[in-house]
Write an enzyme that holds these catalytic residues in place. Structure first.
Site, short mmCIF file in Angstrom:
data_model
loop_
_atom_site.label_atom_id
_atom_site.label_comp_id
_atom_site.label_asym_id
_atom_site.label_seq_id
_atom_site.Cartn_x
_atom_site.Cartn_y
_atom_site.Cartn_z
N GLY A 183 32.46 12.71 -55.54
CA GLY A 183 32.45 13.90 -56.38
C GLY A 183 32.68 13.57 -57.84
O GLY A 183 31.99 14.08 -58.74
N ASP A 184 33.66 12.69 -58.11
CA ASP A 184 33.93 12.28 -59.48
C ASP A 184 32.74 11.53 -60.07
O ASP A 184 32.38 11.73 -61.24
CB ASP A 184 35.16 11.39 -59.51
N SER A 185 32.17 10.64 -59.28
CA SER A 185 31.06 9.83 -59.78
C SER A 185 29.84 10.68 -60.07
O SER A 185 29.14 10.47 -61.08
CB SER A 185 30.72 8.73 -58.77
N ALA A 187 30.42 12.41 -63.30
CA ALA A 187 30.23 11.48 -64.41
C ALA A 187 28.76 11.30 -64.73
O ALA A 187 28.36 11.30 -65.91
CB ALA A 187 30.87 10.14 -64.07
#
Length: 404
Positions: free
Chosen positions: A167-169, A172
């Site tokens: 999710g973070d990637s 980003a």
């Protein structure tokens, strides 16, 4: 030759994964990245996962091509330094809870007035607006709200997480796209910057393919399907004689016919019901059973050899040992040789995407905490006496002391 982002200055205020990952990519293609970290502790990622000499080896990936400025943003002096840096920056990246920068006098309105050319990437769990904006939002929550967690795992069992912070990637990557679009807009419109609002859950939801239109039209709620891809047949994992799994994607019409020839099921290849994906999807269990019966009689290597000869997309399930041993990874520079601060050799992931004329590069290793504090503050005209005073009061930290 200059890199695509040479001359672009990035000010990174983020921590952990989403914001720093976006800054990492910009740095790999030439941007100057100044990372601001809290004195004493630094970015929490320095202590995540497996540590070498007290610092995470993940840090060596996430923070390459960056400078470290250890600065307390809660102090007025630290906030003033950010204003002075933002006045000269092209991009500011932050992933604090919405409203945090505004509380420090560093919100979009204030910084845009200070530097109208500034592009501000804001990554958060739920975005800068909406009823959930003030909720804490980590990657796993974004994955759940975006619909990914519901589809992960085996039917009838609890949902599982993807083994990385996907999710973070994804947030980003969407942030990098937004920044590049904003840079292009600035170029076309007299140098005007803008704010880029990226929410973790929206970045995941953007990957959910046909989930929404299927529900909208048919009220269909897609369910977990294990290793198969529902509605696209055949695409599954098949156990081989040695207990290893072959991943086979034979869902193109001509590919399916070649696959059936390889497994000795010309009857299926000739069946008009199986000529196109919609028909095959209605008989997925029958087709999977036929492929599975064939795979169980051969080793994984034998299965892949036959499928590759017939130009059928197939592969093995790689773990990191497989990746490090694979010649294709090496041939495409996807495993880079580097070293840690104490000289310990380390292999790091390569850089993507691959540009033919201006490829990304690793220009410098990940910095120690505060490694560049003195140089950055000196460039702003902050004299040695002031820096010494700030250091004594914990507003800044110079050098890699926290790495010990």
């Amino acid at each position: 030759m200059l890199k695509p982002l040479s001359g672009i200055r990035v000010l990174e205020l983020g921590q952990l994964i989403a914001g720093p990952f976006a800054a990492k990519m910009l740095g790999e293609f030439g941007a100057e990245v100044i990372k601001i970290e809290p004195p004493g502790t630094g970015d929490p990622l320095r202590k995540w996962r497996m540590l070498h000499e007290g610092t995470s080896v993940w840090w060596a990936v996430q923070s390459r091509n960056k400078q470290s400025l250890a600065l307390d943003l809660r102090q007025p002096e630290g906030q003033d330094v950010v204003r002075r840096l933002a006045a000269e920056a092209d991009i500011l990246i932050e992933n604090f809870r919405p409203g945090t920068l505004e509380e420090w006098g560093l919100g979009w309105d204030a910084l845009h007035q200070l530097n109208p050319r500034l592009i501000m990437l804001r990554v958060s769990g739920y975005g800068q607006t909406g009823p959930y904006r003030d909720r804490p939002g980590f990657g796993l929550i974004g994955e759940a709200m975006g619909g990914l967690r519901h589809l992960s795992g085996e039917p009838g069992r609890p949902p599982v997480r993807v083994g990385v912070s996907i999710g973070d990637s994804l947030a980003a990557l969407h942030g990098v796209i937004g920044v590049l679009l904003a840079l292009r807009h600035r170029e076309q419109n007299g140098g005007e910057g803008q704010s880029v609002d990226v929410a973790l859950y929206e970045s995941v939801f953007n990957m959910m393919e046909s989930l929404l239109p299927e529900y909208s039209v048919f009220k269909a709620v897609r369910q977990p399907a294990g290793s198969s891809l529902p509605g696209i047949t055949p695409s599954n994992a098949y156990v081989c004689a040695d207990g290893k799994y072959a991943l086979v994607a034979g869902n193109g019409d001509s590919i399916f016919k070649r696959l059936m020839a390889v497994i000795g099921r010309e009857d299926m290849a000739a069946n008009p019901e199986y000529a196109h994906n919609d028909g095959r999807a209605r008989h997925a269990q029958t087709i999977d059973a036929a492929i599975g019966a064939w795979a169980r009689g051969l080793s994984l290597d034998a299965v892949l050899e036959k499928l590759h000869e017939a130009r059928i997309p197939a592969g093995r399930v790689y773990d990191i040992a497989d990746i490090c041993a694979d010649p294709h990874y090496r041939a495409r520079d996807m495993i880079l040789q580097s070293q840690l601060a104490d000289g310990t050799p380390i292999e790091l992931p390569g850089i993507v995407p691959k540009l033919s004329a201006t490829p990304g590069e690793m220009r410098s290793a990940a910095p120690g905490l505060g490694q560049d504090t003195e140089r950055v503050l000196d460039s702003l005209g902050i004299d040695a006496a002031t820096r010494e005073d700030w250091e004594s009061r914990g507003i800044i930290q110079s050098g890699p002391a926290a790495e010990k």
